[in-house]
Write a protein that holds these residues in place. Structure first.
Motif, short mmCIF file in Angstrom:
data_model
loop_
_atom_site.label_atom_id
_atom_site.label_comp_id
_atom_site.label_asym_id
_atom_site.label_seq_id
_atom_site.Cartn_x
_atom_site.Cartn_y
_atom_site.Cartn_z
N ILE A 69 -1.90 -5.86 -4.50
CA ILE A 69 -1.67 -4.45 -4.14
C ILE A 69 -1.66 -4.37 -2.61
O ILE A 69 -2.56 -4.89 -1.96
N PRO A 70 -0.64 -3.74 -2.02
CA PRO A 70 -0.57 -3.72 -0.57
C PRO A 70 -1.72 -2.93 0.07
O PRO A 70 -2.22 -2.02 -0.58
N PRO A 71 -2.12 -3.29 1.31
CA PRO A 71 -1.63 -4.39 2.13
C PRO A 71 -2.10 -5.74 1.61
O PRO A 71 -3.05 -5.81 0.85
N SER A 72 -1.42 -6.80 2.04
CA SER A 72 -1.74 -8.12 1.55
C SER A 72 -1.51 -9.18 2.61
O SER A 72 -0.41 -9.33 3.12
N ALA A 101 -8.38 -2.52 -3.15
CA ALA A 101 -7.25 -3.41 -2.85
C ALA A 101 -6.21 -2.69 -2.00
O ALA A 101 -5.48 -3.33 -1.25
N ALA A 102 -6.17 -1.36 -2.12
CA ALA A 102 -5.23 -0.61 -1.29
C ALA A 102 -5.73 -0.48 0.15
O ALA A 102 -4.99 -0.11 1.04
N SER A 152 -7.89 -3.14 1.59
CA SER A 152 -8.01 -4.47 2.17
C SER A 152 -6.89 -5.39 1.73
O SER A 152 -6.42 -5.31 0.60
N GLY A 153 -6.49 -6.28 2.62
CA GLY A 153 -5.44 -7.24 2.30
C GLY A 153 -6.01 -8.56 1.83
O GLY A 153 -5.28 -9.54 1.72
N GLY A 160 -6.73 -7.61 -4.60
CA GLY A 160 -6.67 -7.39 -3.15
C GLY A 160 -5.41 -7.93 -2.50
O GLY A 160 -4.91 -7.35 -1.53
N ILE A 161 -4.87 -9.06 -3.00
CA ILE A 161 -3.69 -9.63 -2.35
C ILE A 161 -2.39 -9.21 -3.02
O ILE A 161 -1.31 -9.47 -2.50
#
Ligand code: NA
Ligand code: NA
Lengths: 428, 307, 187
Positions: free
Chosen positions: A149-152, A104-105, A107-108, A146-147
């Motif tokens: 945790i940044p990026p998002s 998640a860190a 991919s957004g 994924g959405i």
């Protein structure tokens, strides 16, 4: 009333079992025919939805996952994870949620997270005796991080729409994201510890075994480190990170492992195409459906009438959250942001609601939307990679839906969980 | 209401054109005695910006806002507003509204299937932002990786030795934050609303070119309206245009203050500095413009120079 | 991968169906091959873009534009093969519990729904192509490719989807007959 009827009719149509992309497209097209007497330019909506650079991350990450699976890198990774956690209940489930958190860190997108980790983790969890339902639930829910945790992607869109600091939103997502991950892990451990047909647990591995396992899995652990490092050192953008990941996976499997050749690359590319086609066709259908709803001003009118009620800041946020849970059953995250936020923004400002706080609540709600039927992209993603029936996936995700709801309520009551970090770091 | 005028645009609610359109909706209702109801679809919720042209031309929508810088090669003459320092002064901008040049471009848009009923001014300034140094002289752009604007304007950046990188809008903030690109350019107000000050240390602003938010309508729908209704809408549109005209010379100090208050090292270029930019950028962009637009392009430049 | 499961058996169905199925399979595989090439091309393109920008400080112009434009083609070329393998996602909660007779009608209905979407993609897609040509739409960016050429993949995808849907429909309607024949043949 009409809106409720419209949604029930869609529900009925989808439950006849036709492909979801067909259901959404036909329903949207049908409404358009009914309302304006012609189909207008439905297909150009589909084209506009698909012709987006950012979407390329999905086929690329799918490609990466399949190269790593075919190259047996994943087996080593999960052997290591198993060695480290085999004495704990739900050890691999915890490891998978951790993998989701790390991904998640990078991919957004939640679909990219569920797709990549799921393709890798689900077969491995099944290999180690986890029930499908648990494996599906862990990835469907873990993927939604994924959405948050940044990026998002959704945070960027919300930030642009509401003039809110994107950096602030990103930072505000960190603590709730980690809280959420911990809650998921705790639940997975509890579930595995109490389940009757318990997952087999072995004796704790010796230090030597752990070291050995670590050495074998070093390349698969290095991969996310390289990609994250490259992203935060400014070598490539978040979308380019997907391509960088594939190149690294190819390097590891071709040069180090020597398990991948042209045949595997070609097969992985085909898998990536099929998976993307399944998911993107649904996205296209969802775009048609939400375009028509927007054109008929259905969600706008609901939101407008709610925003006009006088109910105070807290009441307003609670009502909006409930509404978004309902919208989230049918609409896709991007559409939800675009049809609700511009309408409620004046009321938000008037009531003095912190836009970063609201943004985090919104994103958590969008995470819930990803696993609520009938239209839940993460449910579909799991179905696409496993070919399972939808039932077990939905049932596996259900407890996580409730847990997310609980975290949502927690942040509703204690805004500091989201706001403390951005206030400390940005002095806002 | 007897008629519905659906307008799609890409702006967030706080953007000045979004607010102007909300006022336009009220004015239209008043000017047409309630015969026309305006429905606004903002923030690109209905169509993406690049879909507006086809949506209006095909009658899917009665109206939309198309930015003058969005036409690109499909209507190259529109890019005349982007030639650096050609028409960015308040005087030229005022003279342009209703001019021969404007009428020529109106006709060009009509040829492409949409009728323009309002040259709403979006901005006339631009700020070069950077994470490493103040970009206040063309010589400082050598080898700077900068997020470009579009094909035509990037010719001016290349002339200064910069390396324009194309990148989708939603990736820019993060790319600036992690320094995938060193620099960017955007309107001074947009630098505030997009929070560029959070990720860019320096900013050099100057009124360099004009961006219009053209209010375009479907020609068949427009021609089918009764005379008085058309006149009412036109009056409302004219009011929107007049209210959008930029009257101050240079860059709005309030907009600059927002950036400096947020901690950005942002300055307005002096007239000597601006001239240095003009000397390098204008010929390069003009040449690229003429290459794609031909005789009508030259005619437009002559008309505007004569204003 | 789940989609790699074997295709349903043909049973007693005629040689015509078999020949048609072979033709459809060939078309779908060719299309999927093209789509796979596009993925590899995207990978190469983005890789080069990063390398050139980071190492040589000179970006590829219009790289994002090309990548975006491959995605419609990719989806439209790969979706028919997914359909052929019954891989498209549907809500199977109710349908899974249906008795065989009703299940057949459910799959007939499912094929018809895809046929309708295919028709939409062909007819409405062709309209979009014509419109884009008439008003001269170009892609946003440096390359300014004609949009209508990219949109051509929509009716093409519709055509391929229709071919597959017809095959599936044929199979669904042929199977009960085949099953009955088999039953009659039992001792
Ligand atoms: Na993320
Ligand atoms: Na949902």
């Amino acid at each position: 009333m009409i809106a409720a009827f419209m949604l029930v009719a869609l529900l009925a149509l989808l439950f006849t079992g036709i492909p979801i992309f067909a259901g959404l497209t036909l329903y949207g097209g049908g409404l358009l025919l009914l309302v304006q007497g012609n189909l207008g330019s439905v297909v150009s909506i589909i084209f506009g939805e698909l012709n987006q650079y950012l979407l390329v991350a999905i086929p690329l990450f799918a490609f990466m996952a399949h190269v790593m699976i075919r190259g047996k890198v994943v087996d080593d990774l999960y052997d290591a994870a198993y060695t480290f956690t085999r004495h704990l209940p739900g050890g691999l489930a915890v490891a998978t949620i951790m993998a989701c958190t790390v991904f998640a860190a990078i991919s957004g997108s939640s679909v990219a997270t569920a797709l990549t980790i799921g393709a890798v983790a689900i077969p491995q969890m099944l290999r180690y005796g986890y029930s499908p339902r648990i494996a599906y639930g862990v990835v469907a829910a873990g993927g939604t991080l994924g959405i948050l945790i940044p990026p998002s992607g959704p945070m960027i869109l919300y930030g642009i729409t509401t003039d809110t600091s994107i950096g602030g939103l990103f930072i505000a997502g960190i603590v709730p994201g980690l809280v959420m991950a911990l809650v998921f892990m705790a639940w997975a451990v509890f579930r595995c510890a109490t389940e009757g047909e318990a997952v087999k647990r072995d004796a704790r591995a010796s230090g030597r075994e752990m070291l050995q396992a670590l050495r074998k899995s070093v390349w698969s652990i290095a991969l996310p480190v390289f990609v994250l490092g490259g992203m935060y050192l400014g070598v490539f953008t978040a979308t380019e990170a997907a391509a960088a990941g594939v190149w690294l996976a190819l390097f590891v499997t071709i040069v180090i492992y020597r398990t991948v050749g042209w045949r595997e690359i070609w097969a992985s590319a085909q898998d990536a195409c099929r998976l993307s086609a399944m998911l993107f066709m649904i996205l296209a259908g969802a775009a048609v459906f939400s375009h028509v709803l927007t054109k008929m001003r259905v969600p706008q009118q609901i939101v407008e009438s709610l925003a006009a009620m006088d109910m105070g800041a807290m009441g307003f946020v609670v009502v909006m959250m409930l509404l978004i849970v309902v919208l989230g059953m049918f609409l896709e995250s991007i559409s939800i942001i675009l049809v609700t936020t511009p309408v409620i923004l004046p009321a938000m400002i008037h009531l003095g609601i912190d836009p970063i706080w609201y943004g985090v609540l919104l994103v958590i709600n969008l995470e819930i939307a990803l696993i609520t039927p009938p239209v839940g992209m993460n449910l579909f993603t799991i179905k696409a990679i496993t070919g399972s029936k939808l039932g077990p996936i939905i049932r596996g995700s259900l407890p996580y839906m409730l847990l997310m709801g609980a975290v949502l309520v927690l942040i509703l009551l204690v805004p500091g969980i989201a706001l403390w970090l951005p206030r400390t770091m940005m002095g806002g | 209401a007897e008629y519905t005028m659906r307008i799609s645009h890409q702006f967030p609610p706080s953007h000045h054109t979004a607010k102007r359109l909300a006022q336009f909706a009220k004015d239209v209702a008043k000017e047409t005695d309630g015969k026309v109801q305006v429905q606004l679809f903002g923030a690109a919720q209905l169509f993406k910006p690049k879909q507006h042209h086809a949506a209006v031309a095909s009658g899917q929508l009665e109206a939309a806002i198309i930015l003058s810088i969005q036409w690109g090669g499909s209507l190259p003459e529109m890019a005349v507003t982007q030639i650096p320092f050609l028409m960015s002064s308040p005087a030229k901008q005022k003279a342009f509204i209703g001019s021969e040049a404007a009428k020529l471009l109106d006709q060009k848009m009509l040829d492409k299937g949409v009728r323009n009923i309002g040259w709403i001014v979006d901005t006339n300034d631009l700020i070069f932002t950077s994470s490493t140094q103040l970009l206040d002289d063309p010589s400082k752009f050598k080898d700077v990786k900068i997020r470009g604007l579009n094909k035509l304007f990037d010719a001016g950046l290349i002339a200064m030795g910069a390396v324009p990188v194309s990148m989708s809008g939603s990736e820019v903030y993060q790319a600036l934050q992690t320094r995938v690109v060193d620099a960017a350019l955007t309107g001074v107000q947009a630098a505030s609303s997009r929070k560029y000050y959070e990720v860019q240390k320096y900013g050099a602003a100057t009124p360099i070119f004009l961006v219009f938010d053209n209010l375009v309508v479907n020609p068949a729908w427009w021609d089918g309206l009764p005379e008085d209704v058309r006149a009412g809408i036109t009056r409302a549109a004219d009011k929107a245009v007049q209210s959008s005209l930029i009257t101050h010379e240079g860059v709005n100090p309030d907009d600059m203050k927002k950036l400096t208050d947020a901690g950005m090292d942002a300055v307005v270029l002096t007239s000597e500095q601006a001239q240095a930019f003009e000397a390098v950028m204008q010929p390069a962009v003009r040449e690229a413009f003429l290459k794609s637009s031909g005789d009508d392009g030259q005619k437009l430049i002559d008309l505007i120079k004569a204003m | 991968m789940s989609q790699d499961q074997a295709l349903p058996e043909l049973g007693h169905d005629g040689a015509r169906l078999r020949a048609y199925a072979r033709f459809v399979a060939l078309a779908c595989r060719a299309a999927l091959g093209l789509a796979s090439i596009l993925v590899l091309a995207d990978l190469l393109l983005i890789g080069c873009a990063v390398l050139l920008r980071y190492v040589f400080s000179s970006p590829i112009v219009g790289n994002d534009e090309i990548v975006a434009s491959t995605l419609t083609a990719l989806v439209m070329l790969a979706a028919p093969d997914v359909l052929r393998r019954n891989g498209h996602i549907g809500v199977d909660v109710l349908v899974g519990a249906l008795p065989p007779r009703l299940a057949t009608w459910a799959s007939v209905w499912s094929c018809l729904s895809v046929l309708m979407v295919a028709a939409l993609l062909i007819v409405n897609g062709w309209k979009a192509v014509t419109l884009s040509r008439t008003i001269g739409l170009l892609t946003e960016g440096h390359l300014e490719m004609p949009v209508w050429m990219l949109q051509l993949f929509l009716p093409l995808g519709g055509l391929l989807l229709a071919l597959v849907a017809v095959e599936l429909l044929w199979r669904a309607l042929a199977r009960p007959a085949a099953a009955q024949e088999a039953k009659a043949g039992e001792p």
